[in-house]
Design a protein around this motif. Structure first.
Motif, PDB file in Angstrom:
ATOM      1  N   PHE A 192       4.068 -12.154  -0.146  1.00 22.15           N
ATOM      2  CA  PHE A 192       4.259 -10.991  -1.017  1.00 22.15           C
ATOM      3  C   PHE A 192       5.531 -10.235  -0.635  1.00 22.15           C
ATOM      4  CE2 PHE A 192      -0.395 -11.555  -1.468  1.00 22.15           C
ATOM      5  CZ  PHE A 192      -0.473 -11.597  -2.844  1.00 22.15           C
ATOM      6  N   ILE A 193       5.796 -10.155   0.664  1.00 14.61           N
ATOM      7  CA  ILE A 193       7.031  -9.501   1.129  1.00 14.61           C
ATOM      8  C   ILE A 193       8.248 -10.249   0.615  1.00 14.61           C
ATOM      9  CG2 ILE A 193       8.393  -8.902   3.166  1.00 14.61           C
ATOM     10  CD1 ILE A 193       5.648  -8.677   4.669  1.00 14.61           C
ATOM     11  N   LYS A 194       8.208 -11.565   0.754  1.00 13.80           N
ATOM     12  CA  LYS A 194       9.350 -12.386   0.321  1.00 13.80           C
ATOM     13  C   LYS A 194       9.567 -12.275  -1.185  1.00 13.80           C
ATOM     14  CE  LYS A 194       9.147 -15.798   4.071  1.00 13.80           C
ATOM     15  NZ  LYS A 194      10.448 -15.379   4.630  1.00 13.80           N
ATOM     16  N   LYS A 195       8.458 -12.215  -1.944  1.00 13.68           N
ATOM     17  CA  LYS A 195       8.577 -12.103  -3.403  1.00 13.68           C
ATOM     18  C   LYS A 195       9.194 -10.758  -3.794  1.00 13.68           C
ATOM     19  CE  LYS A 195       7.704 -14.269  -7.280  1.00 13.68           C
ATOM     20  NZ  LYS A 195       8.281 -15.605  -7.559  1.00 13.68           N
ATOM     21  N   ALA A 196       8.778  -9.683  -3.118  1.00 15.34           N
ATOM     22  CA  ALA A 196       9.346  -8.351  -3.400  1.00 15.34           C
ATOM     23  C   ALA A 196      10.840  -8.346  -3.119  1.00 15.34           C
ATOM     24  CB  ALA A 196       8.638  -7.292  -2.551  1.00 15.34           C
ATOM     25  N   GLU A 197      11.253  -8.976  -2.020  1.00 22.05           N
ATOM     26  CA  GLU A 197      12.672  -9.040  -1.682  1.00 22.05           C
ATOM     27  C   GLU A 197      13.442  -9.873  -2.701  1.00 22.05           C
ATOM     28  OE1 GLU A 197      15.570 -10.324   2.060  1.00 22.05           O
ATOM     29  OE2 GLU A 197      13.422 -10.746   2.146  1.00 22.05           O
ATOM     30  N   GLU A 198      12.838 -10.952  -3.168  1.00 24.94           N
ATOM     31  CA  GLU A 198      13.478 -11.812  -4.170  1.00 24.94           C
ATOM     32  C   GLU A 198      13.750 -11.038  -5.454  1.00 24.94           C
ATOM     33  OE1 GLU A 198      11.920 -15.288  -7.167  1.00 24.94           O
ATOM     34  OE2 GLU A 198      11.211 -15.413  -5.090  1.00 24.94           O
ATOM     35  N   TYR A 199      12.759 -10.260  -5.915  1.00 24.66           N
ATOM     36  CA  TYR A 199      12.951  -9.471  -7.133  1.00 24.66           C
ATOM     37  C   TYR A 199      14.014  -8.390  -6.936  1.00 24.66           C
ATOM     38  CZ  TYR A 199       8.959 -11.543  -9.591  1.00 24.66           C
ATOM     39  OH  TYR A 199       8.117 -12.412 -10.232  1.00 24.66           O
ATOM     40  N   LEU A 200      14.044  -7.784  -5.762  1.00 21.93           N
ATOM     41  CA  LEU A 200      15.037  -6.738  -5.494  1.00 21.93           C
ATOM     42  C   LEU A 200      16.446  -7.324  -5.472  1.00 21.93           C
ATOM     43  CD1 LEU A 200      15.895  -3.897  -4.806  1.00 21.93           C
ATOM     44  CD2 LEU A 200      15.240  -4.298  -2.434  1.00 21.93           C
ATOM     45  N   ASN A 201      16.618  -8.501  -4.894  1.00 21.20           N
ATOM     46  CA  ASN A 201      17.944  -9.132  -4.850  1.00 21.20           C
ATOM     47  C   ASN A 201      18.487  -9.389  -6.254  1.00 21.20           C
ATOM     48  OD1 ASN A 201      18.039  -9.172  -2.056  1.00 21.20           O
ATOM     49  ND2 ASN A 201      17.165 -11.223  -1.894  1.00 21.20           N
ATOM     50  N   LYS A 202      17.594  -9.659  -7.203  1.00 21.50           N
ATOM     51  CA  LYS A 202      18.025  -9.873  -8.586  1.00 21.50           C
ATOM     52  C   LYS A 202      18.228  -8.534  -9.303  1.00 21.50           C
ATOM     53  CE  LYS A 202      15.562 -14.284  -8.979  1.00 21.50           C
ATOM     54  NZ  LYS A 202      14.406 -14.987  -9.591  1.00 21.50           N
ATOM     55  N   ASN A 229       7.505  -3.761  -7.355  1.00 18.50           N
ATOM     56  CA  ASN A 229       7.693  -3.612  -5.914  1.00 18.50           C
ATOM     57  C   ASN A 229       6.454  -3.009  -5.256  1.00 18.50           C
ATOM     58  OD1 ASN A 229       9.590  -4.115  -3.877  1.00 18.50           O
ATOM     59  ND2 ASN A 229      10.204  -1.977  -3.776  1.00 18.50           N
ATOM     60  N   ARG A 230       5.912  -1.980  -5.891  1.00 21.53           N
ATOM     61  CA  ARG A 230       4.736  -1.311  -5.330  1.00 21.53           C
ATOM     62  C   ARG A 230       3.531  -2.256  -5.254  1.00 21.53           C
ATOM     63  NH1 ARG A 230       4.525   4.569  -8.431  1.00 21.53           N
ATOM     64  NH2 ARG A 230       5.974   5.708  -7.086  1.00 21.53           N
ATOM     65  N   SER A 231       3.327  -3.040  -6.301  1.00 23.42           N
ATOM     66  CA  SER A 231       2.171  -3.943  -6.322  1.00 23.42           C
ATOM     67  C   SER A 231       2.284  -5.011  -5.244  1.00 23.42           C
ATOM     68  CB  SER A 231       2.042  -4.601  -7.698  1.00 23.42           C
ATOM     69  OG  SER A 231       1.826  -3.651  -8.710  1.00 23.42           O
ATOM     70  N   LEU A 232       3.442  -5.650  -5.173  1.00 22.36           N
ATOM     71  CA  LEU A 232       3.622  -6.741  -4.219  1.00 22.36           C
ATOM     72  C   LEU A 232       3.535  -6.246  -2.776  1.00 22.36           C
ATOM     73  CD1 LEU A 232       6.488  -8.658  -6.034  1.00 22.36           C
ATOM     74  CD2 LEU A 232       4.129  -9.425  -5.776  1.00 22.36           C
ATOM     75  N   LEU A 233       4.210  -5.145  -2.498  1.00 18.13           N
ATOM     76  CA  LEU A 233       4.167  -4.618  -1.131  1.00 18.13           C
ATOM     77  C   LEU A 233       2.809  -3.992  -0.818  1.00 18.13           C
ATOM     78  CD1 LEU A 233       7.749  -3.101  -0.809  1.00 18.13           C
ATOM     79  CD2 LEU A 233       6.868  -5.204   0.185  1.00 18.13           C
ATOM     80  N   GLY A 234       2.138  -3.492  -1.840  1.00 13.73           N
ATOM     81  CA  GLY A 234       0.781  -2.994  -1.638  1.00 13.73           C
ATOM     82  C   GLY A 234      -0.155  -4.118  -1.222  1.00 13.73           C
TER      83      GLY A 234
END
Length: 1017
Positions: A469-479, A444-449
């Motif tokens: 990158f925002i969308k990817k961070a959200e995708e990982y969090l949803n899982k 999360n930190r890397s992607l949002l960074g």
């Protein structure tokens, strides 16, 4: 050690007398049952009674067993003396078959003394003098402990490979099967592969349970290791469960001053720090340090570790000078003892860097993190979670200081460490497409960074590159959130959603300004909406999922039984701890509760696998959109504005205003000091400081309302969706001139727009009004008086106003009232689910550190209930009431959790299914509250909306109030959160239907009669 020490006991017994045989059996039994003192005493007697110039091999083995007991009991000096004597005798007598046992025990002793280098020497010597595969496995396992402890993960991995190779050479590794899996699981955890570690460690625990008794001290390390993995997954409350079991085992067998107890204290303290409970964290770290100072030399690494943990907690408590002093002390001694390239030296520098970042000394932090990363390159392997963390910290400093290229490159290196299958291809906009990563936090930190670095630019192309990158961070969090079963741990998921929203919305706002596209502004609302009440939404949706997915009767009954048993045990545990019960009585209850939680997790997993719709309903609700809200507002009879706030850690504020016609976003990038303004306003209200109140109220108005005031001219009603500390201030008191009588609009509140729009009529037929007024024995009210008025606080004095209040409101609503002994927790639990409106006038006790233990107080006797209704009990109550009024102190106050908001008693009632709650934001007066509630219910009965009814009640109160009684403290503390619609009962609906039917039948008759007369005329 099992093999080396136990294989010859049977042979040995053949050479002893019957009495000695009995003693050997007794000693062995005591050792197996972890009665090390008893075993030590018997082994000493056996050895003493079998002294001779020519000791047998079996006597030597007994002496090793005695050494083992001494080490367990931390009698290390005696163990050292015994080993020295043994060495002389063994070497003199050429007992080469016992050399491995000697070196192994010598290694264990050095480990106990924290002499890791000497321990490795001894264990390596043990390897050199044996070819037995099982003996080698036991020795290699101890070596793995040393390497893993020092975070030499490369060496630890090599040793594990050797153990696996040795395992193939023997027919069975049964004596060590659990230990091998334990070592493997812990190594995976050190690398950051927490999910894999948990799977392996659970297998290890089940194997170990087969070879030792339940609660045996050998199990403590298994529970503690599992706790550490859940901590790594951000499942902090679950981690605390495991640590608590480990601690109970250690306390039972070793007492309160054992070094292993200090290890668990430190583990608990660190999780409490992660939960932002700095004071509680300090308490546990101080306990750990006290034990270690008593047992160890000042230079010992464990004392340094405890000081470091104290420093981390001091930093969380904003005691930065104390933290820095401890960090520097630990760093200097570690460099001296361990050299530069060591994990613990690196960690000391990491903490100094984190502290520098916390006090905004970014250049200083950059220097620290550069050195940390350089060390990590030498210490860690190719994929390592610690190094990913180090790189993310360094990248953030580059970003904050404007070194964008270095920041992007360093974030990409962090991704490489965290994603074993990902290799950076040289394009800074690249990102992983694999779901296999080590730790979610660093992902999360890397992607949002990276999103932040791109978003830091004003270049339109750079801003666009930030969005994926925002969308990817959200995708990982949803899982990632699908792995959470503990409701209290779901708050860390909410924090992660908030983190995404805080980082993304500034970028999206810039894009909206540059491209003039409303889609970006609508995405700001969606992310902001998703960032609030995620845990609460999941809890509410889970109730719906259980009821609407066709789960079998067997599974439903099992689930209900587990929940009921958990409530009972939790209540018993709280009661026992309140009464200072003996630890020996508390531990079995905690263990049973722990096992019930694991059963519940297993059951939920089975339900999710068998009924996919359950998971879909529980986790699948999407946040409402701007267009959804507009449609909802168009259906309202009056002009309504919804105002949603997002306040970030960097003191940036976003106000999202929606009416049926417009949607506007206001972004305030200034450092607002909102937290201090809110605190000052609340303090001035509670201390009756008029000047300070007016000043702070005006400041809050200029921040929270003035920026959107031009859009509110035609508004009749405002729905406020607050964020963070904004939740602690009623907007009525900060509007223009602080004069509610001149307020142009009515104000209501909710926790999220999704909750506001998703509310549906109760599935049950509810009607009626139920009110409770417990009676308390203490008549001394002096301790809780403010301005001469009694407060409904945690001092359990009698509340005559509450009794009058319940009688009065019961008469107004023609309802059921319970006073005194009838106002019991038992009665409430049995009848509350059948009422549409519930009124509780009582005392409350708010737990600011753990919201689950906040409670409302009831009275009465003669039942198993303790008359403390805790928040955790509400979670399993089936309540669909239209309104619950919590007429007690601070029922809208509690610990602030990012993303979830205020963890109050009111929120707990909402999680139980209640549609709306009238709650207090500060202490409630026992004199003014009854009058306010009288007007409130009169207005509700007249058909007014809840917010209108409360607003008018305040005005009615002020028409008769004089002097100090007109102060906002007495009339502004109560607010309504949730469904704002008027109260309608089943009876009133039936009456309305009958009236309509009457009109429908009566009108034709009247017309016929009228026509008849007209025709006559």
């Amino acid at each position: 050690m099992k093999l080396i020490l136990l294989l010859t006991l049977v042979v040995f017994q053949d050479s002893l007398s019957v009495d000695n045989n009995r003693m050997v059996n007794a000693a062995q039994k005591s050792y197996q049952e972890a009665d090390y003192s008893g075993a030590l005493e018997m082994y000493a007697k056996i050895i003493e009674s079998n002294q001779s110039d020519n000791k047998t091999t079996d006597i030597f083995r007994m002496q090793f067993k005695l050494v083992d007991c001494l080490i367990k009991l931390e009698r290390n000096k005696e163990a050292s003396t015994t080993l020295k004597d043994l060495r002389l005798e063994l070497w003199r007598g050429q007992h080469q078959e016992l050399y491995p046992a000697y070196f192994l025990h010598a290694g264990n002793l050095e480990l106990a003394l924290d002499n890791d280098t000497k321990a490795i020497e001894m264990l390596d010597s043990a390897k050199m003098v044996t070819n037995d595969a099982l003996q080698l496995i036991e020795i290699e396992l101890r070596l793995m402990d040393v390497y893993a402890l020092n975070r030499d993960l490369i060496s630890a991995t090599q040793v594990l490979d050797e153990i696996k190779e040795l395992s193939n050479q023997v027919t069975s590794t049964e004596p060590y099967a659990g230990d091998i899996l334990l070592a493997e699981g812990r190594l995976l955890g050190h690398k950051g592969e927490f999910n894999r570690a948990i799977k392996v460690l659970n297998q290890a625990l089940e194997l170990k349970k087969k070879s030792v008794s339940d609660g045996h001290p050998d199990l403590a390390i298994y529970y503690q290791s599992l706790g550490l993995q859940h901590q790594g997954l951000l499942q902090y409350d679950k981690a605390l469960e495991y640590f608590s079991i480990a601690l109970d085992i250690k306390l039972k067998y070793f007492g309160q001053r054992h070094l292993s107890v200090s290890d668990t204290y430190n583990a608990i303290g660190f999780v409490l720090y992660k939960k932002a409970l700095a004071i509680e964290s300090l308490e546990f770290h101080r306990k750990a340090l006290s034990i270690r100072k008593e047992k160890l030399q000042a230079s010992n690494y464990r004392i340094k570790q405890s000081k470091e943990m104290l420093g981390i907690s001091y930093a969380k408590a904003d005691s930065f000078a104390k933290a820095e002093k401890l960090f520097l002390e630990v760093y200097e001694t570690r460099v001296k003892d361990l050299g530069e390239n060591n994990h613990y030296v690196s960690y000391s520098l990491y903490n100094l860097g984190a502290l520098a970042e916390e006090v905004l000394q970014y250049e200083k932090a950059l220097v620290y993190f550069k050195r940390v990363v350089e060390m990590g390159n030498k210490i860690y392997g190719e994929n390592n979670a610690d190094q990913a963390d180090n790189l993310n910290r360094l990248a953030r400093m580059y970003w904050y200081l404007g070194y964008d290229i270095e920041a992007k490159k360093t974030y990409q290196r962090a991704l490489e460490h965290n994603f074993p299958e990902y290799k950076f291809d040289g394009h800074y906009a690249s990102m992983p497409d694999s779901d296999y990563y080590l730790t979610f936090r660093e992902c999360n930190r890397s992607l949002l960074g990276l999103a932040g670095v791109y978003g830091n630019s004003n270049n339109i192309d750079s801003l666009r590159l930030a969005v994926p990158f925002i969308k990817k961070a959200e995708e990982y969090l949803n899982k990632h959130k699908l792995r959470f079963y503990n409701n209290t741990d779901l708050t860390s998921i909410s924090q992660s959603y908030k983190f995404i929203a805080e980082n993304a919305n500034v970028i999206l706002y810039k894009l909206a300004q540059r491209e003039n596209k409303k889609e970006y502004l609508e995405e700001i609302f969606r992310l902001s909406e998703q960032a609030r009440g995620s845990a609460l939404n999941t809890q509410i949706n889970e109730q719906k999922a259980r009821a609407n997915t066709g789960i079998s009767v067997e599974m439903t009954n099992k689930d209900e039984q587990i929940r009921a048993k958990k409530d009972s045990l939790n209540s018993l545990l709280v009661s026992m701890m309140r009464d200072d019960e003996d630890l020996a009585n508390i531990q079995p209850v905690k263990k049973e509760l722990f096992e019930l939680n694991r059963q519940q997790e297993k059951l939920i997993l089975e339900i999710e696998e068998k009924y996919p719709k359950y998971s879909e309903l529980k986790y699948g609700q999407r946040p409402v959109s701007v267009s959804n809200v507009k449609s909802y507002l168009k259906e309202q009879e009056d002009n309504v504005a919804l105002m949603q706030y997002l306040y970030t850690d960097r003191e940036q504020l976003m106000i999202m205003l929606i009416t049926k016609d417009i949607y506007e976003v206001v972004f305030i990038d200034d450092s607002l000091g909102l937290n201090s303004h809110v605190e000052r306003c609340r303090k001035s209200i509670e201390t009756f400081d008029k000047e300070s109140f007016e000043k702070s109220a005006d400041l809050l108005n200029s921040i929270l309302i003035a920026p959107v005031k031009n859009y509110l001219d035609s508004v009749d009603r405002m729905v406020i969706i607050p964020d963070g500390v904004i939740s602690l201030i009623p907007f009525d008191v900060i509007c223009d001139n602080n004069n509610i009588e001149m307020l142009p609009y009515v104000i209501s509140y909710d926790l999220s727009a999704t909750l506001l729009l998703s509310r549906k009529p109760s599935s049950k037929r509810l009607d009626g009004f139920l009110a409770y007024a417990p009676v308390f024995d203490d008549q001394d009210q002096s301790s809780i008086e403010l301005g001469g008025l009694v407060l409904r606080s945690d001092a359990l004095v009698n509340l005559p106003g509450a009794i009058d209040e319940v009688k009065m409101t019961g008469e107004i609503m023609n309802g059921t009232i319970r006073i005194g002994d009838e106002a019991s927790e038992f009665n409430f639990k049995n009848e509350a689910s059948g009422y549409s409106i519930i009124h509780l006038a009582t005392h409350s006790i708010i737990d600011q550190s753990s919201d689950q233990y906040s409670k409302l107080i009831f009275s009465g006797s003669g039942t198993d209930e303790d008359n403390y209704l805790h928040a955790f009990e509400l979670a399993n109550m089936d309540m669909e009431a239209n309104l619950v009024t919590l007429s007690a102190c601070n029922t809208g106050v509690g610990k602030l959790e990012d993303g979830e908001g205020i963890m109050s008693m009111a929120r707990s009632f909402r999680s139980a299914g209640v549609h709306s709650v009238a709650m207090s934001l500060w202490p409630a007066s026992d004199k003014s509250t009854p009058e306010l509630m009288k007007y409130f219910y009169q207005n509700l009965k007249a058909g007014q909306r809840k917010s209108v009814a409360l607003n008018n009640a305040r005005k009615q109160y002020l028409t008769t109030a004089t002097g100090k009684a007109r102060h906002p403290f007495y009339w502004a503390g109560f607010v309504v959160i949730g469904d704002d619609s008027p109260i309608t009962s089943e009876n009133s609906n039936i009456a309305m239907i009958l009236s309509i039917l009457f009109l429908l039948t009566a009108v034709p008759i009247v017309l016929v009669i009228k026509n008849k007369y007209l025709s006559i005329d």
